[in-house]
Write a protein that holds these residues in place. Structure first.
Motif, mmCIF file in Angstrom:
data_model
loop_
_atom_site.group_PDB
_atom_site.id
_atom_site.type_symbol
_atom_site.label_atom_id
_atom_site.label_comp_id
_atom_site.label_asym_id
_atom_site.label_seq_id
_atom_site.Cartn_x
_atom_site.Cartn_y
_atom_site.Cartn_z
ATOM 1 N N GLU A 1 35.399 36.658 44.587
ATOM 2 C CA GLU A 1 36.775 36.246 44.858
ATOM 3 C C GLU A 1 37.772 37.401 44.732
ATOM 4 N N ARG A 2 37.455 38.386 43.912
ATOM 5 C CA ARG A 2 38.344 39.519 43.648
ATOM 6 C C ARG A 2 39.733 39.045 43.228
ATOM 7 N N ASN A 3 39.738 37.929 42.473
ATOM 8 C CA ASN A 3 40.999 37.347 42.025
ATOM 9 C C ASN A 3 40.673 36.442 40.840
ATOM 10 N N VAL A 4 41.402 36.621 39.741
ATOM 11 C CA VAL A 4 41.095 35.874 38.525
ATOM 12 C C VAL A 4 41.350 34.383 38.707
ATOM 13 N N SER A 5 42.467 34.026 39.348
ATOM 14 C CA SER A 5 42.801 32.608 39.519
ATOM 15 C C SER A 5 41.772 31.906 40.401
ATOM 16 N N ARG A 6 41.444 32.523 41.546
ATOM 17 C CA ARG A 6 40.480 31.893 42.452
ATOM 18 C C ARG A 6 39.091 31.820 41.795
ATOM 19 N N ALA A 7 38.691 32.870 41.058
ATOM 20 C CA ALA A 7 37.404 32.844 40.363
ATOM 21 C C ALA A 7 37.384 31.725 39.327
ATOM 22 N N GLY A 8 38.519 31.507 38.638
ATOM 23 C CA GLY A 8 38.591 30.423 37.662
ATOM 24 C C GLY A 8 38.397 29.067 38.300
ATOM 25 N N ARG A 9 39.060 28.857 39.465
ATOM 26 C CA ARG A 9 38.896 27.573 40.155
ATOM 27 C C ARG A 9 37.440 27.379 40.588
ATOM 28 N N ARG A 10 36.809 28.440 41.025
ATOM 29 C CA ARG A 10 35.405 28.358 41.447
ATOM 30 C C ARG A 10 34.502 27.997 40.269
ATOM 31 N N LEU A 11 34.855 28.496 39.094
ATOM 32 C CA LEU A 11 34.029 28.249 37.908
ATOM 33 C C LEU A 11 34.415 26.959 37.177
ATOM 34 N N GLY A 12 35.603 26.393 37.551
ATOM 35 C CA GLY A 12 36.093 25.230 36.812
ATOM 36 C C GLY A 12 36.694 25.617 35.486
ATOM 37 N N LEU A 13 37.223 26.857 35.399
ATOM 38 C CA LEU A 13 37.815 27.362 34.164
ATOM 39 C C LEU A 13 39.301 27.633 34.374
ATOM 40 N N SER A 14 40.018 27.640 33.273
ATOM 41 C CA SER A 14 41.438 27.992 33.350
ATOM 42 C C SER A 14 41.579 29.497 33.579
ATOM 43 N N GLN A 15 42.784 29.919 34.007
ATOM 44 C CA GLN A 15 42.996 31.350 34.222
ATOM 45 C C GLN A 15 42.848 32.144 32.924
ATOM 46 N N PRO A 16 43.373 31.661 31.767
ATOM 47 C CA PRO A 16 43.166 32.423 30.533
ATOM 48 C C PRO A 16 41.687 32.559 30.168
ATOM 49 N N ALA A 17 40.896 31.478 30.373
ATOM 50 C CA ALA A 17 39.465 31.557 30.045
ATOM 51 C C ALA A 17 38.760 32.548 30.956
ATOM 52 N N THR A 18 39.168 32.580 32.236
ATOM 53 C CA THR A 18 38.556 33.526 33.166
ATOM 54 C C THR A 18 38.967 34.954 32.828
ATOM 55 N N SER A 19 40.199 35.121 32.464
ATOM 56 C CA SER A 19 40.676 36.455 32.052
ATOM 57 C C SER A 19 39.913 36.928 30.814
ATOM 58 N N SER A 20 39.627 35.998 29.916
ATOM 59 C CA SER A 20 38.869 36.353 28.715
ATOM 60 C C SER A 20 37.454 36.797 29.094
ATOM 61 N N SER A 21 36.854 36.112 30.056
ATOM 62 C CA SER A 21 35.522 36.508 30.509
ATOM 63 C C SER A 21 35.556 37.895 31.140
ATOM 64 N N LEU A 22 36.604 38.171 31.933
ATOM 65 C CA LEU A 22 36.733 39.486 32.564
ATOM 66 C C LEU A 22 36.868 40.577 31.493
ATOM 67 N N ALA A 23 37.620 40.277 30.448
ATOM 68 C CA ALA A 23 37.796 41.260 29.383
ATOM 69 C C ALA A 23 36.449 41.556 28.703
ATOM 70 N N ARG A 24 35.668 40.524 28.484
ATOM 71 C CA ARG A 24 34.354 40.722 27.852
ATOM 72 C C ARG A 24 33.428 41.502 28.778
ATOM 73 N N LEU A 25 33.488 41.224 30.074
ATOM 74 C CA LEU A 25 32.653 41.939 31.042
ATOM 75 C C LEU A 25 33.038 43.416 31.097
#
Length: 310
Positions: free
Chosen positions: A15-39
């Motif tokens: 997706e190259r986008n945190v918001s769109r990736a979150g929707r794809r995963l069924g996660l909120s934007q903060p949760a997706t951002s947290s995953s990106l930080a860990r990655l």
């Protein structure tokens, strides 16, 4: 490494986008951002960098796109594609622990049927063990066939196969059986041959029952083979307890042996197959169990439901 992060990484790379990736995963934007930080910390690379209003992939992220997708595809295929077993073409080897009695009565007709249906299947018949549970735990045996009276309560899945009853066998010339029956006094006066197993000579179930009743007999011979008993008592005064199914099959070869009702009631045996739960859903193992059940059904005398529903 948290392998769940690979799912998030795959979505972020696609997706190259945190918001769109979150929707794809069924996660909120903060949760997706947290995953990106860990990655980013795990790979030591920013992975996604802002370029104007959009994000673009770093060189490291571009390198990860294909292998991450391949890894997840492999996981999906592994889950979705369950193995199958075709007995007419597949190769497989099984080991079954069974007495010579169970081999004669059940496994010999099973092998004849399986040979035509499954030419690539090899069956190794193992001798009985004093510790059948260890055979299953260590995968030395795929199946153990034992009277359920021996194993008692067990966590291993099991299925009843057939039952059998005890007869008294004597030489045809033995006067003790001349009336087609034998009294308890006559039986106890005779010398006895008994089936046992192992160096400590564990008695069979019938002889164990007699011992528990306190029945005093003169045991002259013990042997670790049910099938040899009719041949060993020929021309002697010995008496022995034998299982009917095997004794009837051996009658043609041992015509000078008389089979009589035992002089006192003896509990029947209930041959049962046991296996380790790790094999319950294995298609080849399931075929083996169903084929054995089909052979046992011809004998009759199965009793009770399977303990695992298969």
């Amino acid at each position: 490494m948290d392998l769940n992060l690979l799912v998030a990484l795959d979505a972020l790379l696609a997706e190259r986008n945190v918001s769109r990736a979150g929707r794809r995963l069924g996660l909120s934007q903060p949760a997706t951002s947290s995953s990106l930080a860990r990655l980013r910390k795990m790979f030591g690379d920013p992975l996604l960098v802002r370029q104007g209003r959009e994000f673009t992939l770093t060189a490291e992220a571009e390198r990860l796109v294909q292998p991450v997708r391949e890894i997840l595809n492999l996981v999906e295929r592994t889950i979705e594609q369950r193995p199958e077993f075709d007995p007419s073409t597949d190769m497989r080897t099984f080991s079954i622990s069974a007495s010579d009695y169970a081999t004669l009565v059940l496994l010999s007709p099973f092998v004849r049927a399986a040979a035509a249906e499954a030419p690539g299947v090899t069956i190794h018949v193992l001798p009985r063990s004093r510790d059948p549970r260890q055979l299953l735990d260590t995968d030395v045996a795929d199946l153990v066939i034992e009277p359920r009276e021996y194993l008692g309560d067990t966590d291993f899945p099991s299925y009843p196969l057939f039952s059998d009853q005890w007869l008294c066998a004597v030489d045809a010339a033995n006067p003790a059986g001349s009336a087609q029956q034998i009294t308890l006094d006559e039986y106890l006066r005779l010398p006895h041959l008994v089936y046992s197993i192992g160096p400590d000579r564990q008695l069979n179930l019938a002889d164990q029952h007699l011992a528990q009743l306190g029945t005093q007999r003169r045991i002259e011979f013990t042997v670790e083979s049910f099938l040899l008993v009719p041949f060993l008592i020929r021309g002697t005064s010995l008496a022995s307890l034998v299982l009917e199914r095997a004794a009837r099959q051996l009658a043609a070869a041992a015509t000078d042996i008389r089979l009589l009702p035992p002089p006192l009631p003896l509990p029947c045996i209930h041959e049962t197959m046991y296996w380790h739960p790790r094999h319950t859903t294995d298609p080849a193992h399931l075929w083996l169990r169903k084929r054995l059940l089909a052979s046992a059904s011809v004998l009759g005398g199965t009793n009770g439901p399977p303990s695992d529903g298969n």
